[in-house]
Design an enzyme around this catalytic site. Structure first.
Site, PDB file in Angstrom:
ATOM      1  CE1 TYR A  19      -3.259  -2.742  -0.083  1.00 19.84           C
ATOM      2  CE2 TYR A  19      -3.882  -2.233   2.155  1.00 19.84           C
ATOM      3  CZ  TYR A  19      -4.058  -2.971   0.997  1.00 19.84           C
ATOM      4  OH  TYR A  19      -5.043  -3.917   0.933  1.00 19.84           O
TER       5      TYR A  19
ATOM      6  CE  LYS B 118       0.976 -17.606  -3.041  1.00 22.90           C
ATOM      7  NZ  LYS B 118       0.194 -18.825  -2.885  1.00 22.90           N
TER       8      LYS B 118
ATOM      9  CG  ASP C  83      -2.341 -20.139  -1.037  1.00 22.07           C
ATOM     10  OD1 ASP C  83      -1.536 -19.858  -0.126  1.00 22.07           O
ATOM     11  OD2 ASP C  83      -2.058 -20.924  -1.956  1.00 22.07           O
TER      12      ASP C  83
ATOM     13  CG  ASP D 286      -7.344  -4.428   3.706  1.00 24.70           C
ATOM     14  OD1 ASP D 286      -8.313  -4.347   4.479  1.00 24.70           O
ATOM     15  OD2 ASP D 286      -7.238  -3.734   2.675  1.00 24.70           O
TER      16      ASP D 286
ATOM     17  CG  ASP E  37     -12.601  -6.665   6.142  1.00 21.32           C
ATOM     18  OD1 ASP E  37     -12.255  -6.101   7.212  1.00 21.32           O
ATOM     19  OD2 ASP E  37     -13.166  -6.065   5.210  1.00 21.32           O
TER      20      ASP E  37
END
Ligand code: ATP
Length: 350
Positions: A140, A186, A218, A242, A246
């Site tokens: 970001y 990852k 994943d 993020d 959620d």
């Protein structure tokens, strides 16, 4: 004398914040915490009073405090103010001023409330996961970034300093919980993930008493739905955090139950995940659970009193199982629910 800066904010913000303050004061009477509270304008009400959402008086008050307890900000009244003085701009400036690099979002399915979860009750039962998201780095913010006619690009980048400090927050938090950390990356595809994993392993050497496992993001998305009960603290970078925070936040089944903490280099911030809910503001029916649980996080992370936080959480669980607020199908209004929490708190501690 720990100083708590209150930013009650707008909409239901003041209703839930002062409910949390009443509970903290009741805990103070029992445990002698010697808390001092001072309220400051922030958000829409500050735009009305000072022409900006994060005025100097509030900046000063927050920097001089040991912790900040925020309600919620914004609402339709301020939707059309210029972008640079919007309520949300105040929140970004507050996070920046205090270098809040770690966002902590616990998702706990409370006993007796398994039916609220979208998961099967047998999977939801006992879920108690704390997602820690790195908030100020990663893709970001990484450079270079941009877009042309033909392509768009961003850069995922983490330094040793950034990974070390978030890993430390995770290991410290785990020590106050069930002593397990799961780091998510990852690393099988991205060098930044490999670097993240290597650095977390190095920090782990200082926390040999805490269990550590690694998961690819994943696989983690699947695990959080199929076996969320097996995780304690989950730590990850900005973008994965993020998404996973959620995902985890829907597990308890209601927005009114979710607290959060943001920790950093200066004063830590504690706030409910929900917004200012203008539709129910002023009616005295808001569920103060998320604000009260944010106050419990404040006790753990700002005042190092996880013991008192636990008593507070038990009192909330008791009140929720006895007579919850309307949003959860109960009959209690904000004041009645708060009284129930306080009387459970007084009982638990005798
Ligand atoms: P924001 O953009 O500020 O997050 P939002 O409108 O997306 O705001 P909320 O303000 O959190 O989301 O409210 C969504 C709905 O959830 C509200 O309309 C309200 O009915 C309900 N709600 C949110 N928080 C609570 C609460 N503490 N108690 C009861 N109901 C709540």
């Amino acid at each position: 004398m720990p100083k708590i800066a209150l930013l009650p904010g707008d909409g239901i913000g003041p209703e839930v914040t002062y409910a949390a303050v009443d509970v903290l004061k009741a805990a103070d009477d029992i445990y002698g915490l010697k808390l001092e509270f001072e309220a400051f304008p922030f958000g829409g009400n500050a735009i009305d009073a000072h022409g900006e959402p994060f005025p100097d008086v509030t900046k000063k008050g927050c920097l001089g405090a040991d912790a900040i307890l925020l309600g919620a900000i914004g609402g339709p009244k301020w939707d059309n103010v210029p972008r640079n003085i919007r309520a949300e701009t105040g929140l970004l400036a507050l996070r920046k001023a205090h270098e809040l690099f770690a966002n902590l979002r616990p998702a706990k399915v409370l006993p007796g409330l398994e039916h609220l979860s979208p998961l099967k009750p047998e999977i939801a039962k006992g879920v108690d996961v704390l997602v820690i998201r790195e908030l100020t780095g990663g893709i970001y913010f990484g450079q270079p970034r941009g877009m042309s006619e033909a392509e768009g690009w961003n850069t995922e980048r983490y330094s040793t300093h950034e990974v070390v400090r978030i890993a430390r927050v995770a290991f410290e938090a785990a020590r106050k919980r069930r002593n397990k950390v799961c780091s998510v990356d990852k690393a099988n595809v991205l060098e930044v993930g490999e670097f993240w994993r290597k650095t977390v392993n190095e920090v782990h050497q200082d926390y040999a008493d805490v269990g550590l496992e690694h998961q690819y993001v994943d696989a983690m998305a699947m695990h959080l739905v199929t076996k969320p009960g097996r995780f304690d603290v989950v730590v990850t970078g900005n973008i994965f955090g993020d998404i996973l925070s959620d995902l985890a936040s829907v597990l308890p089944g209601s927005l009114g139950l979710l607290p959060s903490a943001s920790l950093g280099e200066k004063t830590p911030l504690f706030e409910p995940v929900h917004g200012s809910a203008p539709d129910i503001a002023g009616k005295g029916i808001a569920n103060p659970t998320a604000a009260i649980l944010s106050a419990a996080m404040l006790l753990t992370h700002a005042l190092n009193r996880p013991d008192v936080a636990k008593v507070l959480e038990d009192a909330v669980t008791h009140a929720l199982s006895t007579n919850p607020t309307g949003d959860l199908g109960g009959k209690a209004n904000t004041a009645e629910f708060t009284r129930q929490v306080i009387s459970a708190l007084q009982k638990v501690s005798t």
